[in-house]
Write a protein that holds these residues in place. Structure first.
Motif, short mmCIF file in Angstrom:
data_model
loop_
_atom_site.label_atom_id
_atom_site.label_comp_id
_atom_site.label_asym_id
_atom_site.label_seq_id
_atom_site.Cartn_x
_atom_site.Cartn_y
_atom_site.Cartn_z
N SER A 200 0.81 -1.22 0.00
CA SER A 200 0.00 0.00 0.00
C SER A 200 0.84 1.27 0.00
O SER A 200 0.39 2.33 -0.45
CB SER A 200 -0.94 0.00 1.21
N SER A 201 2.07 1.22 0.50
CA SER A 201 2.89 2.43 0.59
C SER A 201 3.89 2.57 -0.56
O SER A 201 4.70 3.50 -0.58
CB SER A 201 3.66 2.45 1.92
N ALA A 202 3.84 1.65 -1.51
CA ALA A 202 4.81 1.68 -2.62
C ALA A 202 4.64 2.94 -3.46
O ALA A 202 3.53 3.31 -3.83
CB ALA A 202 4.67 0.44 -3.48
N GLU A 203 5.75 3.61 -3.76
CA GLU A 203 5.75 4.81 -4.60
C GLU A 203 6.71 4.59 -5.77
O GLU A 203 7.79 4.04 -5.60
CB GLU A 203 6.19 6.03 -3.80
N ARG A 204 6.32 5.06 -6.96
CA ARG A 204 7.14 4.88 -8.16
C ARG A 204 7.86 6.19 -8.50
O ARG A 204 7.25 7.26 -8.48
CB ARG A 204 6.26 4.44 -9.33
N TYR A 205 9.13 6.07 -8.80
CA TYR A 205 9.95 7.23 -9.16
C TYR A 205 10.61 6.96 -10.51
O TYR A 205 11.05 5.83 -10.79
CB TYR A 205 11.05 7.48 -8.12
N ASP A 206 10.68 7.97 -11.34
CA ASP A 206 11.42 7.89 -12.61
C ASP A 206 12.77 8.57 -12.38
O ASP A 206 12.86 9.80 -12.33
CB ASP A 206 10.65 8.58 -13.73
N ILE A 207 13.80 7.75 -12.22
CA ILE A 207 15.13 8.28 -11.93
C ILE A 207 16.03 8.03 -13.13
O ILE A 207 16.35 6.89 -13.46
CB ILE A 207 15.72 7.63 -10.66
N ARG A 208 16.36 9.09 -13.83
CA ARG A 208 17.22 9.04 -15.02
C ARG A 208 16.68 8.04 -16.05
O ARG A 208 17.43 7.28 -16.66
CB ARG A 208 18.66 8.70 -14.62
N GLY A 209 15.35 8.02 -16.18
CA GLY A 209 14.71 7.17 -17.17
C GLY A 209 14.42 5.76 -16.69
O GLY A 209 13.89 4.95 -17.44
N VAL A 305 22.14 5.50 -10.16
CA VAL A 305 21.40 4.88 -11.27
C VAL A 305 22.00 5.32 -12.60
O VAL A 305 22.20 6.51 -12.85
CB VAL A 305 19.91 5.27 -11.20
N LYS A 306 22.29 4.34 -13.43
CA LYS A 306 22.83 4.64 -14.75
C LYS A 306 21.71 5.12 -15.66
O LYS A 306 20.58 4.69 -15.54
CB LYS A 306 23.47 3.38 -15.35
N PRO A 307 22.02 6.00 -16.59
CA PRO A 307 20.97 6.51 -17.49
C PRO A 307 20.33 5.39 -18.30
O PRO A 307 21.01 4.44 -18.71
CB PRO A 307 21.72 7.48 -18.41
N ARG A 308 19.05 5.50 -18.49
CA ARG A 308 18.33 4.54 -19.31
C ARG A 308 18.78 4.66 -20.77
O ARG A 308 19.28 5.70 -21.19
CB ARG A 308 16.83 4.82 -19.19
N ILE A 309 18.64 3.59 -21.51
CA ILE A 309 19.03 3.60 -22.92
C ILE A 309 18.25 4.66 -23.68
O ILE A 309 17.04 4.77 -23.56
CB ILE A 309 18.79 2.21 -23.54
N PRO A 390 14.07 8.56 -24.68
CA PRO A 390 14.21 7.26 -23.98
C PRO A 390 13.73 6.10 -24.85
O PRO A 390 12.90 6.27 -25.76
CB PRO A 390 13.31 7.43 -22.75
N LEU A 391 14.23 4.93 -24.53
CA LEU A 391 13.88 3.72 -25.27
C LEU A 391 12.37 3.48 -25.27
O LEU A 391 11.80 3.02 -26.27
CB LEU A 391 14.62 2.52 -24.68
N ARG A 392 11.72 3.80 -24.15
CA ARG A 392 10.28 3.56 -24.04
C ARG A 392 9.51 4.35 -25.10
O ARG A 392 8.57 3.85 -25.71
CB ARG A 392 9.80 3.96 -22.64
N GLU A 393 9.92 5.58 -25.36
CA GLU A 393 9.25 6.39 -26.39
C GLU A 393 9.56 5.87 -27.79
O GLU A 393 8.71 5.87 -28.68
CB GLU A 393 9.66 7.85 -26.26
N VAL A 394 10.81 5.44 -27.99
CA VAL A 394 11.19 4.85 -29.27
C VAL A 394 10.29 3.65 -29.57
O VAL A 394 9.78 3.48 -30.68
CB VAL A 394 12.67 4.42 -29.26
#
Length: 869
Positions: A200-209, A305-309, A390-394
């Motif tokens: 219930s307390s889980a939070e999602r963060y976008d860190i460097r993709g 965190v390494k940058p996402r592809i 980011p790869l996700r948009e590609v």
């Protein structure tokens, strides 16, 4: 006193490692430096056997310890009071661990550190090497260690050796029922409540993709096995990366799990004084509130965190393009030359204004529209991405919008492109990393393998090549057989380098800095670096090739590393290693080369490979037999097709001879010749050339004779391939030999050595059969022959006496020397001229028959026989 310790909060791997270490150090005391995990305490309570008699820390006099054995850890922050003595002078420390290095590691006198799924896997191998047996109870405890630390052999950190270790323990009587009872326990009520808090307390963060989940929970009392809860949370929510912060009593426990290479959770845990693996780690935090801990965790993540592809990481560059006012015929010509190109970006200046696809071009040509401009039929409704997309948009553009080619731009200028294949490779590596996966090229690092297999000087050279590339703005790669053999653990120090840029300019800059001589080959856009010690490195510009007709020499154009690798013969030769400082040791594999090396298979890259270059058929056979591989089923079919269509007949004699010479230079070419016969290749050299029982038997004898000769370690050099060639063509008459020489375009020198060498060898063999020979006769008869001809007749003859005579010639007679020199003859008053050779030859024969034995005898002999002359 010897003491074996492990880490605080000991788990089953720690217990198993203690047990194994005690079998290696039977006189040592066993000590848990702190508490054990609840699962381990439960095991001691529930199990009916006790295999360890551990001492308490307070009963150990630290000052009396002479040898400290550390298992499943080497961090001083995780060994309790024993950290006080690790810097004591004279203390012997033995370390057995499977965790990656950290800043507070203890340096051991003896260190066995390998990145396996569990430390017990390492120790078990050592036990087996020492022949130490196990009881079923001991095997069960060790199996628990493997299963817990590898998630029942499912974690990505699990290695092949962990599976073998588990199989061995099962054979030793390990009880899987006990393992199952201890590993797969039902959750207690307290654990269920805590798991619900975490969900219930889980939070999602976008860190460097990268998507990272951070969750928190708390309990008024200590709850064991909280790592199990985090693992369940990860599986239930299908999370790639999760960090759980759990308050229990007066501490906060950090438990982290990661499935993505961009997040190394061990590095994060280390920032809080903990440790672990890149995929699973933990830490115990004191003196911080939950708010402070979470804030600090997010700060650490942004640093680590390494940058996402991004698009630039997977795009192809440079691209083949076409202008909007070019004709469809010109587009068709480009696509015909490079059959792997299916879409061409259409440019107006440097901006991309459209895309034209192969099906559209082919249909237009079918309708007679070749003279129309490309802009009339190009697609203008398309998406573009920036280099940092980011790869996700590609993925969204290519999959969601069904766009098979995605241009990459920078300030409206076209800099590259991404195909569906590029996207699939990137996604495959990101979602399912595997040592067998054909990567999107950025995942597998072989820097460690480079330092293990190569000399420090060679490693420094590779780094220097990358550094110069960085300075001039070029990407530099080691490619080809060097990379293939590195992965296969075979010695190969011939480095070939490919440069994304101007290879000749790169070589000139490198040569100026390093004091190398540079030889440029402008037509092929390559260069060779010659070092002062004689070593050389070949440098090539990344290029693509196309063939105007089957078997023709290739036409070369500048391209990208991917297209450069695509032009190569087989997938096993398409591997490359980045050399630039920021990515040194990164392995590129666009075409499944790693997989084919692993599976031992020779595969071509495309179905026209043998049509464009039929000489690759010979190379396929050579690599197959050299490495003990097999030619893939489809590749075999393509070979047979190329042979049946007669494409080999279009090969020049020089190229045929070059491939044949390379085969006959191999350590054992016999299986290769036999394979050539299976594919019916020999008639392409000459219609009467065959590999029958006679040829097979003679070539086998040639192999035995050459092996014998090489073991003599004589200084004379010789052409091994020619001896085999003599044997292979033994049945051909002189007329056929001359035709064969013409077909192979042999040089006059080679033709003379080949035809005359075989003919003179046969004549000498006939003369040797007619008489008993003295050493002088042997020397006189065999001296005019080449080494190749002598080895050929030695293999050909069945007479032991002749074989012994040739052996004597090589081992004794050729080593016999005359003591006198030209200056000695001149001192006797004999004028220099042809007479010197006659005298020296006469002296050598006199030595062979025993007439002279030393320099004094030689002087007397010359005075007696020649002085008056």
């Amino acid at each position: 006193m010897e003491v074996i310790i492990t880490h605080v909060n000991a788990d089953f791997d720690a217990l198993a490692s203690l047990l194994a270490a005690h079998k290696l150090y039977p006189e040592a005391k066993l000590v848990f430096p702190g508490s054990q995990e609840k699962s381990l305490r439960d095991f001691f309570v529930r199990s009916t056997f006790y295999v360890l008699e551990a001492d308490r820390v307070k009963d150990i006099d630290l000052a009396k310890i002479t040898r400290l054995i550390m298992v499943d850890t080497r961090q001083r922050s995780r060994i309790g009071r024993f950290a006080e003595i690790v810097d004591t002078p004279g203390l012997e420390i033995h370390v057995y661990d499977h965790h990656p290095p950290s800043v507070d590691d203890v340096t051991g006198t003896v260190e066995v550190v390998e990145e396996k799924g569990a430390t017990i896997t390492i120790l078990l191998r050592i036990l087996r090497e020492h022949g130490i047996s196990l009881t079923p109870d001991e095997a069960t405890i060790m199996m628990l260690g493997i299963y817990e630390d590898t998630g029942s052999l499912t974690f990505s950190s699990t290695t092949e050796e962990d599976f073998y270790a588990a199989a061995y323990l099962l054979a030793q009587g390990a009880s899987l029922n006990v393992v199952s009872d201890m590993i797969t326990r039902e959750l207690s009520a307290e654990q269920v409540f805590l798991l619900n808090d975490l969900i219930s307390s889980a939070e999602r963060y976008d860190i460097r993709g990268v998507e990272v989940v951070v969750t928190t929970g708390s309990s008024g009392s200590y709850i064991g096995d909280v790592a199990v809860l985090v693992h369940k949370l990860k599986d239930m929510e299908n999370l790639n990366c999760v960090f759980a912060l759990i308050t229990m009593e007066d501490r906060i426990y950090l438990i982290a799990r990661s499935r993505v290479a961009e997040v190394d959770v061990a590095e994060v845990a280390l920032a809080f004084g903990g440790g672990g693996h890149s995929t699973a780690a933990s830490a115990t935090i004191r003196d911080l509130t939950m708010v402070e801990t979470k804030e600090r965790l997010l700060g650490v993540l942004h640093e680590i965190v390494k940058p996402r592809i991004r698009a630039r990481d997977i795009m192809i560059h440079p691209l083949k393009t076409i202008r909007q006012d070019d004709t469809l015929t010109e587009a068709h010509n480009i696509m015909s030359k490079y059959y792997n190109i299916h879409v061409l970006p259409v440019l107006k200046g440097e901006q991309v204004v459209g895309l034209i696809s192969r099906p559209i071009v082919e249909r237009a040509m079918l309708h007679g529209l070749g003279d129309m401009m490309v802009e009339e039929y190009m697609t203008t409704d398309f998406s573009i991405v920036q280099a940092d997309t980011p790869l996700r948009e590609v993925q969204g553009y290519i999959v969601g919008e069904n766009q098979r080619f995605l241009p990459v731009v920078e300030e409206r200028r076209l800099i590259g492109g991404i195909t569906r294949t590029d996207l699939l490779r990137a996604l495959h590596d990101t979602l399912t990393p595997s040592p067998l996966a054909p990567p999107s090229t950025r995942k597998k690092a072989v820097a460690k393998l480079i330092t293990e297999r190569l000399s420090p000087d060679l490693v420094s050279l590779l780094r220097a090549l990358g550094q110069v590339g960085e300075e001039v703005g070029y990407q530099v790669y080691a490619v080809g057989g060097f990379v293939r053999d590195l992965l296969m653990r075979r010695e190969n120090y011939d480095i070939d380098v490919v440069v994304e840029g101007d290879g000749i300019r790169f070589a000139q800059v490198f040569g100026a800095q390093m004091g190398c001589r540079v030889k440029a080959h402008k037509r092929m856009k390559t260069a060779t670096l010659f070092f002062p010690d004689g070593y050389k490195v070949d440098v090539a510009t990344a290029r693509m090739e196309y063939y105007e007709r089957p078997a023709a020499p290739p036409t070369v154009e500048i391209s990208s590393i991917k297209m450069d690798l695509f032009r190569r013969d087989f997938t096993i030769n398409t591997l490359a290693i980045e050399l630039r400082p920021g990515a040194f040791g990164q392995l590129l594999d666009f075409f499944g080369g790693q997989r084919d090396v692993k599976e031992g298979v020779i595969n071509v890259l495309h179905n026209l490979s043998f049509v464009e270059d039929p000489s690759r058929i010979f190379r396929a056979i050579r690599f197959e037999q050299r490495f003990g591989f097999h030619i893939g089923k489809q590749t075999q079919g393509l070979i047979k097709n190329a042979i049946s269509k007669g494409f080999l007949e279009r090969l020049s004699g020089a190229r045929l001879f070059s491939e044949m010479e390379l085969i006959l230079r191999e350590e054992n070419p016999l299986p290769m010749v036999e394979r050539m016969a299976e594919f019916d290749l020999l008639p392409f050299l000459h219609p009467h050339l065959q590999y029958d029982d006679h040829a097979k038997a003679l070539l086998t004898k040639v192999y035995e004779v050459i092996t014998w000769f090489d073991l003599l370690f004589l200084e004379e050099s010789y052409a091994k391939w020619m001896v085999y060639f003599f044997g292979l063509t033994d049945h051909l008459p002189l007329k056929d030999l001359e035709e064969l020489s013409q077909r192979l375009s042999l040089s006059p020198r080679h033709t003379k050595r080949f035809i005359e060498g075989r003919g003179e060898g046969r004549k000498v063999l006939q003369r040797a059969r007619r008489k008993r020979m003295t050493p002088a006769d042997i020397y006189t008869l065999f001296k005019p022959l080449s080494i190749e001809a002598l080895l050929y007749i030695m293999a050909k003859t069945e007479e032991k006496g002749i074989k012994k005579a040739i052996s004597l010639f090589f081992t004794k007679l050729t080593a016999m020397k005359v003591s006198l020199r030209g200056k000695d003859l001149q001192a006797l008053g004999i004028q220099p001229g042809p007479l010197y050779r006659e005298i020296l030859d006469s002296l050598l024969l006199a030595r062979l028959v025993g007439k002279v034995k030393n320099k004094e005898d030689e002087m007397k002999y010359v005075k007696t026989h020649y002085l008056d002359l």
